[in-house]
Enzyme design. Sequence first.
Site, mmCIF file in Angstrom:
data_model
loop_
_atom_site.group_PDB
_atom_site.id
_atom_site.type_symbol
_atom_site.label_atom_id
_atom_site.label_comp_id
_atom_site.label_asym_id
_atom_site.label_seq_id
_atom_site.Cartn_x
_atom_site.Cartn_y
_atom_site.Cartn_z
ATOM 1 N N SER A 246 85.109 46.532 -93.530
ATOM 2 C CA SER A 246 85.860 47.129 -94.643
ATOM 3 C C SER A 246 87.257 46.519 -94.714
ATOM 4 C CB SER A 246 85.975 48.645 -94.458
ATOM 5 O OG SER A 246 84.689 49.201 -94.288
ATOM 6 N N HIS B 17 75.053 45.429 -87.100
ATOM 7 C CA HIS B 17 75.084 44.131 -87.791
ATOM 8 C C HIS B 17 74.565 43.003 -86.893
ATOM 9 C CE1 HIS B 17 77.228 45.684 -91.380
ATOM 10 N NE2 HIS B 17 77.413 46.664 -90.513
ATOM 11 N N ASN C 226 98.281 45.645 -90.897
ATOM 12 C CA ASN C 226 97.972 45.055 -89.592
ATOM 13 C C ASN C 226 96.545 45.472 -89.271
ATOM 14 O OD1 ASN C 226 97.594 44.189 -87.045
ATOM 15 N ND2 ASN C 226 99.120 45.487 -86.085
ATOM 16 N N ASP D 126 76.286 42.065 -94.159
ATOM 17 C CA ASP D 126 74.919 42.354 -93.713
ATOM 18 C C ASP D 126 74.076 41.086 -93.643
ATOM 19 O OD1 ASP D 126 75.753 44.940 -93.836
ATOM 20 O OD2 ASP D 126 74.758 45.403 -95.735
HETATM 21 C C1 LIG Z 1 77.682 45.333 -97.348
HETATM 22 C C2 LIG Z 1 78.687 45.961 -96.455
HETATM 23 N N1 LIG Z 1 79.983 45.707 -96.623
HETATM 24 C C3 LIG Z 1 80.927 46.245 -95.836
HETATM 25 C C4 LIG Z 1 80.598 47.084 -94.803
HETATM 26 C C5 LIG Z 1 81.679 47.693 -93.957
HETATM 27 O O1 LIG Z 1 81.674 47.230 -92.645
HETATM 28 P P1 LIG Z 1 82.389 48.099 -91.490
HETATM 29 O O2 LIG Z 1 81.483 49.235 -91.174
HETATM 30 O O3 LIG Z 1 82.539 47.141 -90.349
HETATM 31 O O4 LIG Z 1 83.687 48.556 -92.035
HETATM 32 C C6 LIG Z 1 79.256 47.403 -94.576
HETATM 33 C C7 LIG Z 1 78.877 48.299 -93.475
HETATM 34 O O5 LIG Z 1 77.775 48.347 -93.004
HETATM 35 C C8 LIG Z 1 78.278 46.829 -95.430
HETATM 36 O O6 LIG Z 1 76.975 47.123 -95.266
#
Ligand SMILES: Cc1ncc(COP(=O)(O)O)c(C=O)c1O
Length: 495
Positions: free
Chosen positions: A96, A255, A324, A204
């Site tokens: 994210s 992941h 950050n 993903d």
């Molecule tokens: C397509 C996609 N983008 C972004 C994210 C966000 O990743 P994170 O959980 O590391 O913040 C995910 C989470 O699984 C995702 O499936």
Amino acid sequence: MESINELKKEILKLTKDYSKKAHNSFRPAGDNLRAVWEKGMPIPYAGRVFTEDEVVAAVSSTLDFWLTLGSEGHNMESELANFLGVKKCLLVNSGSSANLVAISALTSYKLKEKKINQGDEIITVAAGFPTTVAPILQIGAKPVFIDADVITGNAQCDQLEKAYKKGKTKAVMMAHALGNPFDISKTLEFCRKYDLWLIEDNCDALGCSYSMPKDLANSLGFYENSPGLYDGPNNIIRWTGSWGDISTQSFYPPHHLTMGEGGAVNIINSQKLVVIAESFRDWGRDCWCPSGIDNTCKKRFEWKLGDLPKGYDHKYTYSHLGFNLKPLDIQAAIGRIQLKRLPEFIEKRKENWQYLRRGLIESERFLEFALPTHAKGWDVNNGFFWDNTECRSDCSWFGFKISIKENSPFSRTDLAKELDRNKIGNRMLFGGNLIRQPAFIEVKKANPDAYRVAVETKGSDKIMNNTLFLGTYPGLTKSMMDFEIETINNFICRF
Ligand SMILES: Cc1ncc(COP(=O)(O)O)c(C=O)c1O
């Protein structure tokens, strides 16, 4: 008295012995020390897959106690960039955060007329994970939604033109859904036609690849091999996450590789974007020294920037309103070991998908399974068969997507409950149709102009109502998958 080195050696030896005993149910399927799975035990849809090597790396880095991003992080950044064949990878603390940094970077004044401004439009897809879209709103831009296809799970790229608005559209930002590349050739042709940025959410899809005929690739600006991938005689093959301008990874446990929490921003080939993205990740500063290092630019006290006095410390000069979002070096130490396993993990996900697909043939009566973008079908003898575009996607599947056919006598919830009863981990395709989520409804209530829905989102609704997915992760053993297959086939036989 034992020296520090001897003590460390002893601690790491004990760590290794401990981990071999304590973590044997997390080892890759097929590893001979792996704990045996027995019927009645849970089957997670995904999770950490590791051995004592990751644990030793984490403890070793913890004992060094550098903590913040340091040598492990920098090494991992270059190893990942080498793998993907991109200019630079920047580690961040989540997928994210990676999406937030990627889109924020495109708002920099340094990009002049290509900069994304408040109110500019970014085309994305309605079905998926919320933090692919949330950062678009967070930078003050406007998401414009197209629909997703139920079979591929991806954006229906022939709708891109319908979403385009002259003078407003600046970028396309969307995910390769569940480890299935979206139609990269169509999307890139669209982006080139209107001079738009392409941000690939590759969270993903690490280890998925896409190939297109050489003349088409050349016309889109791709000529050379990506390191680690070999082009065919007539086509160019690259990993997903290396076709756009900027792309993102997540290293959260489900992941393709994990650092616990973590992610990366991949900058494909622009040095200018590298400097800007790094600035947004690191407080917005202008200086690009790694932590603990000063004066990389050799003129730390000679810059004259903004209205600051000449010679103001470059380390404390800020060119952007940044964040950050760095991870710890300990996480990167784990990630580097995982990266070595990546080729094996990528293949394992493909094999597991095929194994489940073959096992569930008799459930085709009521269930519909995913197809890679450009595939027209699948059969047990020949695998996938393809459309006539000569573009191909090679999926390292994040999950095994199952949709309930429309005429089925049971619902997605019935199947999910049956799986739950048998402790078989299953998930929905994340947020389903995102515009039905309370967060997006409230955003619209507060500002009716916050986003635009360019087409009917019937496909995304179907995904929301009729779809779930099982795991394909490299910790799944044959006996776990056999049990999944048996449970689903038995359930279908009741109707
Ligand atoms: C397509 C996609 N983008 C972004 C994210 C966000 O990743 P994170 O959980 O590391 O913040 C995910 C989470 O699984 C995702 O499936």
